[in-house]
Motif scaffolding. Sequence first.
Motif, PDB file in Angstrom:
ATOM      1  N   ALA A   1       0.855  -1.194   0.000  1.00 16.04           N
ATOM      2  CA  ALA A   1       0.000   0.000   0.000  1.00 16.04           C
ATOM      3  C   ALA A   1       0.894   1.248   0.000  1.00 16.04           C
ATOM      4  O   ALA A   1       1.961   1.250   0.614  1.00 16.04           O
ATOM      5  N   PRO A   2       0.447   2.313  -0.653  1.00 16.58           N
ATOM      6  CA  PRO A   2      -0.809   2.455  -1.402  1.00 16.58           C
ATOM      7  C   PRO A   2      -0.682   2.093  -2.879  1.00 16.58           C
ATOM      8  O   PRO A   2      -1.596   2.368  -3.652  1.00 16.58           O
ATOM      9  N   TRP A   3       0.430   1.485  -3.267  1.00 20.46           N
ATOM     10  CA  TRP A   3       0.690   1.265  -4.692  1.00 20.46           C
ATOM     11  C   TRP A   3      -0.223   0.201  -5.277  1.00 20.46           C
ATOM     12  O   TRP A   3      -0.624   0.308  -6.447  1.00 20.46           O
ATOM     13  N   CYS A   4      -0.546  -0.809  -4.507  1.00 21.95           N
ATOM     14  CA  CYS A   4      -1.505  -1.828  -4.959  1.00 21.95           C
ATOM     15  C   CYS A   4      -2.848  -1.530  -4.288  1.00 21.95           C
ATOM     16  O   CYS A   4      -3.035  -1.798  -3.096  1.00 21.95           O
ATOM     17  N   GLU A   5      -3.776  -0.967  -5.045  1.00 25.07           N
ATOM     18  CA  GLU A   5      -5.073  -0.599  -4.464  1.00 25.07           C
ATOM     19  C   GLU A   5      -5.880  -1.834  -4.085  1.00 25.07           C
ATOM     20  O   GLU A   5      -6.654  -1.815  -3.136  1.00 25.07           O
ATOM     21  N   ALA A   6      -5.692  -2.901  -4.843  1.00 26.46           N
ATOM     22  CA  ALA A   6      -6.339  -4.181  -4.524  1.00 26.46           C
ATOM     23  C   ALA A   6      -5.249  -5.234  -4.411  1.00 26.46           C
ATOM     24  O   ALA A   6      -4.152  -5.080  -4.951  1.00 26.46           O
TER      25      ALA A   6
ATOM     26  N   THR B   1       4.577   2.759 -12.158  1.00 24.07           N
ATOM     27  CA  THR B   1       3.388   2.077 -12.667  1.00 24.07           C
ATOM     28  C   THR B   1       3.586   1.720 -14.138  1.00 24.07           C
ATOM     29  O   THR B   1       4.486   2.240 -14.807  1.00 24.07           O
TER      30      THR B   1
ATOM     31  N   ASP C   1       0.148  -8.380 -11.908  1.00 31.11           N
ATOM     32  CA  ASP C   1      -0.333  -7.162 -11.263  1.00 31.11           C
ATOM     33  C   ASP C   1       0.794  -6.483 -10.474  1.00 31.11           C
ATOM     34  O   ASP C   1       0.770  -5.265 -10.281  1.00 31.11           O
TER      35      ASP C   1
ATOM     36  N   GLU D   1      -3.191  -2.021 -14.647  1.00 28.82           N
ATOM     37  CA  GLU D   1      -2.957  -1.270 -13.408  1.00 28.82           C
ATOM     38  C   GLU D   1      -1.720  -1.793 -12.671  1.00 28.82           C
ATOM     39  O   GLU D   1      -1.549  -1.534 -11.477  1.00 28.82           O
TER      40      GLU D   1
END
Length: 306
Positions: free
Chosen positions: A126-131, A294, A202, A255
């Motif tokens: 976090a916060p780079w991987c929102e899920a 990203t 991802d 993403e």
Amino acid sequence: MTEINTTPDILAPVTVATMLEQGQQQFERAQIYFGHGTTSAWDEAVYLLSYVLDLPPDADRSLLSEELTDQQQADIQALYQRRVDERIPAPYLTGTAWFCGLPFAVDERVIIPRSPVAELVYNGFAPWCEAAPARVLDLCTGSGCIGIACAYAFEHAQVVLSDISTDALAVATINIEQHQVGSRVRALQSDLFDGLGGQCFDLIVSNPPYVDAADLAEMPDEYQHEPELALASGFDGLDFTRRLLREAEQYLTEEGVLVVEVGNSWVALEQAFPQVPFIWLEFSEGDAGVFVLTRNQLLEHRESFA
């Protein structure tokens, strides 16, 4: 007439504390280098003694007063002496290194885990991987520690451990088996992305070789036990990272996020690509040299990497 005392001297018992103090003094006199899991002579002595006595990492301090047998003393001292004489990093002597609070098998086929990326794993990137990422690539995996730790952090993720070295992958496979994550984690031989067959991820995490020629020549003796293939990366330490930046966007989902450790070579990377907005991460322990980009940023600066 003076009475002569014929009572034999009673030797003080040798305790855990005694042996730790002995190790600390021994290591300080020898001026060994710390940087493979510990930062002081005391911690190094604790690490090696705990291995001999099969103590857990959170052993109670009350054990300091425990008396040691002659055999235990001899085994501990033998390990101390090897550490001094051969300058072998402690995890190679014990066969185990810790990463993200997890034990990993290590030997001289892989570098010893010590990456600040562990803190990112703890925080779920976090916060780079929102899920939570569904597919993760641990590129230049070595022992497999980063990828396997990600499998613990993201319990539904499929994880690929890749490395050019078949020796390293043999160690990674041991760790896959020991952690019983074989249903979600697999090891693949690949020179960067060449062996990955167009797969997309991802999250790509890489702790690649990044030591420049000057630093490699000046490294303490302890590093001579680690595979040079996992350390050296050309004159400025960026040979591998340049290739990675050119190709990574093809293997990331829309993403997707790329996380790369380049250590001291971060200065050279900034100078090589001044127009690229590398996001340099800060860590609670003060470590540096890890960037995030990203997929969209990689695409935007594709010409710079070409």
